[in-house]
Design a protein around this motif. Structure first.
Motif, PDB file in Angstrom:
ATOM      1  N   CYS A 179       0.456 -32.779  56.697  1.00 20.21           N
ATOM      2  CA  CYS A 179       0.924 -31.517  56.244  1.00 20.21           C
ATOM      3  C   CYS A 179       0.441 -30.387  57.460  1.00 20.21           C
ATOM      4  O   CYS A 179      -0.749 -30.328  57.508  1.00 20.21           O
ATOM      5  CB  CYS A 179       0.778 -31.098  55.051  1.00 20.21           C
ATOM      6  N   CYS A 218      -1.643 -28.009  54.449  1.00 18.89           N
ATOM      7  CA  CYS A 218      -2.699 -28.374  53.807  1.00 18.89           C
ATOM      8  C   CYS A 218      -3.560 -29.691  54.242  1.00 18.89           C
ATOM      9  O   CYS A 218      -4.393 -30.097  53.887  1.00 18.89           O
ATOM     10  CB  CYS A 218      -2.387 -28.583  52.228  1.00 18.89           C
ATOM     11  N   CYS A 274       4.208 -30.381  53.185  1.00 20.04           N
ATOM     12  CA  CYS A 274       4.547 -31.457  51.968  1.00 20.04           C
ATOM     13  C   CYS A 274       5.208 -30.896  50.870  1.00 20.04           C
ATOM     14  O   CYS A 274       5.392 -29.473  50.946  1.00 20.04           O
ATOM     15  CB  CYS A 274       3.026 -31.998  51.591  1.00 20.04           C
ATOM     16  N   CYS A 305       3.414 -27.641  49.451  1.00 20.21           N
ATOM     17  CA  CYS A 305       3.282 -26.529  50.354  1.00 20.21           C
ATOM     18  C   CYS A 305       4.861 -25.845  50.629  1.00 20.21           C
ATOM     19  O   CYS A 305       4.930 -24.739  50.828  1.00 20.21           O
ATOM     20  CB  CYS A 305       2.783 -26.891  51.572  1.00 20.21           C
TER      21      CYS A 305
END
Ligand SMILES: [Zn+2]
Length: 200
Positions: free
Chosen positions: A57, A60, A69, A72
């Motif tokens: 991601c 993160c 992701c 997020c």
């Protein structure tokens, strides 16, 4: 000892899995060939697709199929609280406990100079950028209570010095030397609620 180069190759390939030695790899290979062909075909397909398609991601660093992701992608999770964990399994354990509603940052490891893992390898600059960009007001350093996990937490805390971010560390219930991924949800929830500012 080969009776089939293809079987040998399968056994050898299975040995890349953690904790799988020669004997276990043989047992797995024979099982798939004798009684689990359809499962084996599915496994091969999943492995292929995951190895090709899974990335990190952009926000993160957790495993994801797309740029961001699913966590997020949710704007409500960017609520000013950011939780730093060492591994995807730690993140999963916290999500399954169900209490935490903020965002995450997955280090994919911890600082370990002896293994050549420095701040760059675990994405510290990206983490610090997020603090600025998202206006993070609390950072929960949920690294494991091991020597390396503590050292990593203190390093991050030092880098945040003067940035007006409340830095907390999980409290009671997490066994020293343990890993978050193996702690039950109840204990983890309590540790979260009891988090406290990181002492110097
Ligand atoms: Zn993410």
């Amino acid at each position: 000892m080969a009776f089939s180069p293809l079987v040998d190759e399968l056994v050898e390939s299975l040995r890349c899995l953690p904790g799988v030695g020669q004997k276990t790899a043989q047992r797995m290979a024979f099982h798939l060939l004798e009684r689990g062909r359809s499962g084996g075909v599915r496994l091969a397909g999943s492995l292929n697709r995951a190895m090709e398609g899974v990335r990190r991601c952009d926000s993160c660093q957790n495993f994801a199929d797309t740029e961001l992701c699913p966590i997020c992608e949710k704007p409500e999770r960017r609520n000013g609280t950011l939780c730093v964990v060492e591994s995807p399994s730690d993140l999963l354990a916290i999500e399954q406990a169900g209490d935490y509603k903020g965002s995450y940052f997955v280090l994919m490891g911890h600082l370990s100079p002896i293994d050549g893992v420095g701040p760059e390898e675990i994405g510290i600059e990206r983490l610090l950028r997020r603090v600025e960009e998202e206006g993070v007001t609390e950072m929960i350093l949920a690294t494991n209570p091991t020597v390396e996990g503590e050292a990593t937490a203190h390093y991050i805390a030092d880098r945040l010095d003067g940035k007006n971010v409340l830095i907390t560390r999980l409290a009671h219930g997490i066994p020293v030397g343990g890993e978050l991924g193996y702690v039950d949800g109840f204990t983890l929830t309590h540790a979260f609620r009891g988090r406290k500012p990181l002492a110097d």
